[in-house]
Design an enzyme around this catalytic site. Structure first.
Site: not given
Length: 623
Positions: A316, A339-340, A361, A407, A446, A448, A540
């Site tokens: 990516n 990697s974080i 992000a 969330k 939208l 993603s 959910e």
């Protein structure tokens, strides 16, 4: 035919027409019989008259225009140039003491205008209606929605590019004064209320929506009206993009869900954004993801001195790297695979590159997956963020902006709860650091990666069913670009410690979203493509919230951005708890991990609660 040859042919035609106009002026003035000595005057002056007019045309670049696209302004300009040419020729004849009858001048001027303008209009008509034979192209009758400048340009472009295979045969527009008139020779047959009738009577194969300035309710009206005919609708890029040559009509695309759910363009303060990004070293974690890559695109526009893209997934990141290299060849950019979670590596990176602004992000974001892998959610989201925040504090980052989620509010999922802990880390560190730490919270974007839109599209392509978890489930949606614009704007407004909340508009029922996508794909919901209710997945909610409490937020100068108050400030308690259990995460089972999360986020909704220390102690001892 080459440009030079076309230019010379046009000049020869004008020479002929100018001479015809000049001779006709004499012919009419003397009642169809030019006698001596006036015929001698004609012979003495016609070359001067011709050269003066042609020279004027050349000087004012009338042969540089593309006359197949002639419009009213072009014709007015041409009329002015003809008038100036007549004036120049008259002046030269006067200076040479060649005195023509006075009526010759207005007559020749008028005839010049009639003949030359008629020649341009005739050329335009021939080129616009010429039939180009292209093998294997079947022309489709096309209905244009919108009789404005966009529609006009669209018709011209379609005629100029017959290889696209679309033939404009009718136009609809809600301006009733335009009905029964025509535009570019295409009849305007009614308003949007007549769309079904227009499609049937004109045997329409394609519909193109060409009203860039109209609200999305108008587009939805068109989509809903055509749903029973199973007809797709294409849309047109912005008219100003076409005018500026940035795109061509060949980039017509099908209307997609972004066109229906997106809102009017968001107003952002470009000066404010530019002032805090321009010339700065900016890092984006998770830079290869949907949000991260869009952050990189938009940050690059504001000329940072150095853009540092960090991501664990090299594929990516490679894609966004290549895209930015093409668009911004002068951009200084470094792409780092890291990697974080790796605190040691992060310290090396921050020490070497010294970022001044960090957009964070990087995160595990899939709710159901994180329910099954809560250890990874905690290690990546919570401890990864903690690593970044510490590096930012240690190496003097000026501003740190973390991407959060709706969330995180009263979470029922592991993912949401870990993002709430990240918000708490941000706010607690801001109290004791010179770095301005802020978080920006918003809902779904939208299209993603891993979102519901690509899933629905795949299911539709496979013939269904489209799966929806519950008939009443609702979600907030934004387009990726508008969400990122507001994130960058919020970063410009940051003073430290804020949780910025983006105005997401009204929540959308997922089942309505599914029906819209099915219709946009040219099918009828529950007829061609079934919709199947599967039940809510673990973690959910039926609906998401953006604020912890409805009354604890303040407005900002931007009408789409709010600040939630009060903030979390127990730095010592939070950090001690995180440090205490950092080495024990891998030894906990799923239930213990969730209890660990609940000990930090009491509003996290878990089944039953026991004392965390007792659970962990029992688990460690047994192993």
């Amino acid at each position: 035919m080459g440009k030079s040859i076309r230019k010379y042919i046009l000049i020869l035609i004008d020479v002929l027409l100018i001479n015809i106009a000049f001779f006709m002026a004499f012919f009419l003035r003397f009642d169809y019989h030019v006698v001596e000595p006036y015929f001698t005057l004609y012979r003495q002056s016609f070359i001067i008259f011709t050269l003066a007019n042609i020279s004027t045309f050349i000087f004012f670049k009338q042969y540089h225009k593309i006359w197949r696209y002639v419009n009213l302004k072009d014709l007015i300009d041409l009329m002015v140039v003809i008038t100036m040419g007549s004036a120049v020729s008259s002046l030269i004849l006067f200076l040479l003491q060649i005195h023509l009858p006075r009526s010759i001048y207005p007559l020749s001027w008028l005839l010049n205008i009639i003949l030359i303008i008629s020649s341009r209009m005739f050329y335009r008509y021939i080129m616009s209606n010429s039939k180009v034979k292209i093998k294997n192209i079947v022309f489709k009758n096309t209905l244009i929605i919108g009789a404005g400048s966009a529609g006009q340009m669209l018709i011209r472009e379609l005629r100029a590019h017959p290889e696209i295979g679309l033939k404009p045969v009718a136009i609809l527009d809600d301006d009733k004064s335009k009905i029964y008139r025509s535009m570019e020779g295409v009849p305007i047959v009614g308003t949007l209320d007549d769309i079904i009738k227009a499609v049937k009577e004109n045997e329409i194969d394609e519909v193109i929506y060409a009203i860039p300035s109209a609200s999305r309710t108008v587009l939805r009206k068109v989509i809903d009206s055509l749903s029973e005919l199973h007809m797709k609708v294409k849309t047109l890029p912005g008219i100003y993009e076409l005018v500026n040559g940035k795109v061509s009509v060949s980039q017509l695309r099908d209307v997609d869900i972004n066109d229906l759910l997106g809102r009017d363009p968001i107003k952002i303060d470009l000066d404010e954004i530019s002032s805090y990004i321009k010339g700065k070293r900016v890092m984006v974690t998770g830079g290869g993801g949907s949000i991260g890559s869009e952050l990189c695109r938009q940050i690059a526009k504001f000329n940072p001195s150095h853009l540092i893209i960090l991501d664990i997934y090299e594929n990516n990141m490679y894609d966004i790297q290549q895209e930015l290299l093409r668009k911004y060849p002068d951009l200084r950019m470094t792409c780092l695979v890291a990697s974080i979670r790796d605190e040691k590596k992060l310290n090396i990176i921050f020490k070497e590159y010294k970022p001044e602004i960090v957009f964070h992000a990087a995160a595990h974001k899939h709710v159901p997956l994180m329910e099954d892998s809560p250890h990874e959610a905690v290690k990546n989201n919570v401890y990864g963020t903690l690593n970044l925040v510490r590096c930012a504090n240690t190496y003097g980052v000026k501003r740190f902006v973390m991407i959060s989620t709706d969330k995180a509010v009263n979470p029922t999922s592991v993912m949401g709860a870990t993002k709430r802990i990240c918000e708490m880390i941000i706010q607690s560190f801001d109290r004791m650091s010179k770095t301005e730490f802020v978080a920006v919270r918003f809902g779904n974007v939208l299209g993603s990666n891993g979102s519901v839109i690509p899933l629905f599209k795949k299911q539709i392509a496979e013939g269904g069913p489209v799966t929806v978890t519950h008939e009443d489930v609702r979600r907030y949606f934004m387009t990726i670009p508008e969400a990122v614009q507001l994130v960058i704007q919020a970063g410009a407004m940051a003073k430290g410690g804020e949780i910025f909340v983006l105005d997401m508009g009204e929540p959308v029922k997922i089942i309505d979203l599914a029906r819209d996508l099915i219709r946009l794909s040219g099918f009828e919901p529950d007829v061609d493509i079934p919709i199947k209710i599967t039940g809510l997945r673990p973690g959910e909610k039926l609906f998401e919230e953006l604020l912890m409490t409805d009354d604890k937020y303040t407005s900002t100068k931007h009408d789409k951005i709010f600040i939630e108050k009060p903030g979390f400030n127990d730095y010592d308690g939070l950090v001690l708890t995180l440090e205490k259990y950092k080495s024990k995460i891998d030894d906990m089972d799923t239930y213990e991990i969730k209890e660990f999360i609940k000990s930090i986020v009491p509003e996290y909704n878990t089944p039953e609660h026991v004392t965390l220390d007792e659970v962990v102690a029992t688990t460690i001892n047994s192993k």
